[in-house]
Motif scaffolding. Sequence first.
Motif, PDB file in Angstrom:
ATOM      1  N   SER A 158       0.824  -1.212   0.000  1.00  0.00           N
ATOM      2  CA  SER A 158       0.000   0.000   0.000  1.00  0.00           C
ATOM      3  C   SER A 158       0.854   1.256   0.000  1.00  0.00           C
ATOM      4  O   SER A 158       0.486   2.271  -0.605  1.00  0.00           O
ATOM      5  CB  SER A 158      -0.937  -0.002   1.210  1.00  0.00           C
ATOM      6  N   HIS A 159       2.006   1.216   0.683  1.00  0.00           N
ATOM      7  CA  HIS A 159       2.899   2.371   0.684  1.00  0.00           C
ATOM      8  C   HIS A 159       3.435   2.629  -0.726  1.00  0.00           C
ATOM      9  O   HIS A 159       3.505   3.778  -1.184  1.00  0.00           O
ATOM     10  CB  HIS A 159       4.080   2.139   1.632  1.00  0.00           C
ATOM     11  N   ILE A 160       3.806   1.556  -1.416  1.00  0.00           N
ATOM     12  CA  ILE A 160       4.323   1.683  -2.780  1.00  0.00           C
ATOM     13  C   ILE A 160       3.237   2.212  -3.709  1.00  0.00           C
ATOM     14  O   ILE A 160       3.464   3.128  -4.513  1.00  0.00           O
ATOM     15  CB  ILE A 160       4.840   0.329  -3.302  1.00  0.00           C
ATOM     16  N   VAL A 161       2.033   1.660  -3.594  1.00  0.00           N
ATOM     17  CA  VAL A 161       0.928   2.074  -4.463  1.00  0.00           C
ATOM     18  C   VAL A 161       0.588   3.545  -4.240  1.00  0.00           C
ATOM     19  O   VAL A 161       0.393   4.309  -5.200  1.00  0.00           O
ATOM     20  CB  VAL A 161      -0.311   1.189  -4.219  1.00  0.00           C
ATOM     21  N   ASN A 162       0.508   3.978  -2.982  1.00  0.00           N
ATOM     22  CA  ASN A 162       0.196   5.381  -2.698  1.00  0.00           C
ATOM     23  C   ASN A 162       1.280   6.304  -3.245  1.00  0.00           C
ATOM     24  O   ASN A 162       0.982   7.382  -3.770  1.00  0.00           O
ATOM     25  CB  ASN A 162       0.029   5.595  -1.198  1.00  0.00           C
ATOM     26  N   MET A 163       2.533   5.889  -3.114  1.00  0.00           N
ATOM     27  CA  MET A 163       3.635   6.688  -3.658  1.00  0.00           C
ATOM     28  C   MET A 163       3.508   6.815  -5.174  1.00  0.00           C
ATOM     29  O   MET A 163       3.636   7.908  -5.742  1.00  0.00           O
ATOM     30  CB  MET A 163       4.976   6.058  -3.295  1.00  0.00           C
ATOM     31  N   LEU A 164       3.231   5.700  -5.844  1.00  0.00           N
ATOM     32  CA  LEU A 164       3.099   5.723  -7.302  1.00  0.00           C
ATOM     33  C   LEU A 164       1.887   6.550  -7.739  1.00  0.00           C
ATOM     34  O   LEU A 164       1.937   7.249  -8.759  1.00  0.00           O
ATOM     35  CB  LEU A 164       2.982   4.297  -7.839  1.00  0.00           C
ATOM     36  N   ASP A 165       0.810   6.478  -6.966  1.00  0.00           N
ATOM     37  CA  ASP A 165      -0.362   7.293  -7.278  1.00  0.00           C
ATOM     38  C   ASP A 165      -0.005   8.782  -7.230  1.00  0.00           C
ATOM     39  O   ASP A 165      -0.423   9.568  -8.091  1.00  0.00           O
ATOM     40  CB  ASP A 165      -1.493   7.003  -6.294  1.00  0.00           C
ATOM     41  N   ASP A 166       0.760   9.177  -6.216  1.00  0.00           N
ATOM     42  CA  ASP A 166       1.162  10.573  -6.096  1.00  0.00           C
ATOM     43  C   ASP A 166       2.041  10.990  -7.274  1.00  0.00           C
ATOM     44  O   ASP A 166       1.883  12.092  -7.822  1.00  0.00           O
ATOM     45  CB  ASP A 166       1.914  10.807  -4.782  1.00  0.00           C
ATOM     46  N   ILE A 167       2.984  10.130  -7.646  1.00  0.00           N
ATOM     47  CA  ILE A 167       3.861  10.443  -8.781  1.00  0.00           C
ATOM     48  C   ILE A 167       3.049  10.524 -10.061  1.00  0.00           C
ATOM     49  O   ILE A 167       3.252  11.418 -10.904  1.00  0.00           O
ATOM     50  CB  ILE A 167       4.971   9.390  -8.908  1.00  0.00           C
ATOM     51  N   ASP A 168       2.117   9.600 -10.234  1.00  0.00           N
ATOM     52  CA  ASP A 168       1.237   9.594 -11.415  1.00  0.00           C
ATOM     53  C   ASP A 168       0.449  10.897 -11.487  1.00  0.00           C
ATOM     54  O   ASP A 168       0.341  11.529 -12.540  1.00  0.00           O
ATOM     55  CB  ASP A 168       0.306   8.384 -11.324  1.00  0.00           C
ATOM     56  N   ASP A 169      -0.114  11.311 -10.350  1.00  0.00           N
ATOM     57  CA  ASP A 169      -0.920  12.532 -10.309  1.00  0.00           C
ATOM     58  C   ASP A 169      -0.093  13.765 -10.658  1.00  0.00           C
ATOM     59  O   ASP A 169      -0.590  14.690 -11.306  1.00  0.00           O
ATOM     60  CB  ASP A 169      -1.536  12.718  -8.923  1.00  0.00           C
ATOM     61  N   GLU A 170       1.158  13.804 -10.205  1.00  0.00           N
ATOM     62  CA  GLU A 170       1.961  15.012 -10.341  1.00  0.00           C
ATOM     63  C   GLU A 170       2.865  15.012 -11.568  1.00  0.00           C
ATOM     64  O   GLU A 170       3.146  16.071 -12.134  1.00  0.00           O
ATOM     65  CB  GLU A 170       2.805  15.209  -9.079  1.00  0.00           C
ATOM     66  N   SER A 171       3.350  13.833 -11.966  1.00  0.00           N
ATOM     67  CA  SER A 171       4.333  13.778 -13.055  1.00  0.00           C
ATOM     68  C   SER A 171       3.925  12.851 -14.187  1.00  0.00           C
ATOM     69  O   SER A 171       4.665  12.721 -15.164  1.00  0.00           O
ATOM     70  CB  SER A 171       5.696  13.341 -12.499  1.00  0.00           C
ATOM     71  N   GLY A 172       2.808  12.170 -14.050  1.00  0.00           N
ATOM     72  CA  GLY A 172       2.330  11.319 -15.124  1.00  0.00           C
ATOM     73  C   GLY A 172       2.705   9.853 -14.959  1.00  0.00           C
ATOM     74  O   GLY A 172       3.587   9.502 -14.171  1.00  0.00           O
TER      75      GLY A 172
END
Length: 422
Positions: A158-172
């Motif tokens: 879940s920590h990895i997924v949340n981190m990737l979601d944030d990166i996706d939202d901000e940088s694609g």
Amino acid sequence: MPKLTDAAAHKRKADPDKRIEIHDGNGLYLVIQPTGAKSWAYRYRADGKSRKLTLGTLLEQGAKPETEAEGDLPALNVTEARQRASAAAVKMQRGIDPGTERKRKEAKVKKTVSHILDQFIERYAKPNLRSADQYESTFDRLVKPDIGDYSIYEVRRSHIVNMLDDIDDESGPVMADRTLAYVRKAFNWYASRDDEFNSPIVKGMARTKTKDRAGKRVLADDEIRDVWAGLERVAEPSCYAPYVKSLLLTATRRNESSRLHSSEIDGDIWTIPGDRYKTKLDHVIPLTAAAKALIGEKPEGIKANSWFVFSTTGGEKPFSGFSKAKRDLEAAIAEIRKREGRDPMPSWRLHDIRRTARSLMSRAKVATDHAERALGHVIGGVRETYDRYEYLEEKRAAFEALAGLLAVILSPQTNNVVALRG
């Protein structure tokens, strides 16, 4: 036979010239330092050498025995100290050195994700990869601020997924996938060196189908109030509460607000430059009075009229300690809900606040086009090419409506008055 009672242990006086050790039996000693500090120690022999294992401090009279926190020593009464000494003696009978076992556990706790990533860069990436600089930059910018202070053994999917979601939202999604690949390689490298570590990264985490993975979490009114109440309890860092509040009042992404610089503000207008905005276009945000109040005054020690607004370094660097501060906030919210007899707050992340802001705008009857412009979304088709009108006043009205509705949510007792005015 045991020689000590709790009362006797507290009555024993210190010798200002030397340390005193009082044997209680079974290898247990009460150690009294010249300063008067008292602790419990277990003495034993391993590999032909005399060794000492400190079990804890002497519990104050009238206090309850403590549960040992990872990496800390508890305060113990005589009974607790004897139990721990007996447990250590049992380990010795089984061929386990209790002192070595503790050192191994302490070393394990200290191995944070940041520490492992640094090891990977120095020991593997730099000697073997031409792209080592890209790895290091990605870890420093996108990974360490999010999950860097977790123990490598505590980080979860879940920590990895949340981190990737944030990166996706901000940088694609491309940057999210690249970061995932870098972290996967580092974790696999470490797993080959540590018997106890299993990488939390699994197949299916890539951002290849972003629409299928699009977040839908929106904070309910009571959850918004809980976040605000929790922020009042998070004293450090002092910039965290105004930073989180700014996310809702300006409907910005996590890094867009965290890197807010004084040079981007002109009166009540905040212009996020295109080089740090997802669309690569400048985004203009009219600041409401509530949003502007979060910016604060110029930090002491800053000579030039230039500083990062949300900072733990006096304005020199932008705030980046997301994961620890968020855990402290979640703990505060959990305490509030538990005290009030409510269920724990469902999992949420900072980007949910931006989605919540958009939902509140709709609820406040803001026109869809105006709300989308306020969030910096580009309207596609012919309008994207030819409609260069900034919608400044419409944005201002949208953010005022958002701030007004938020004020009502945070003070529900005024709902009736607002309804009558409406």
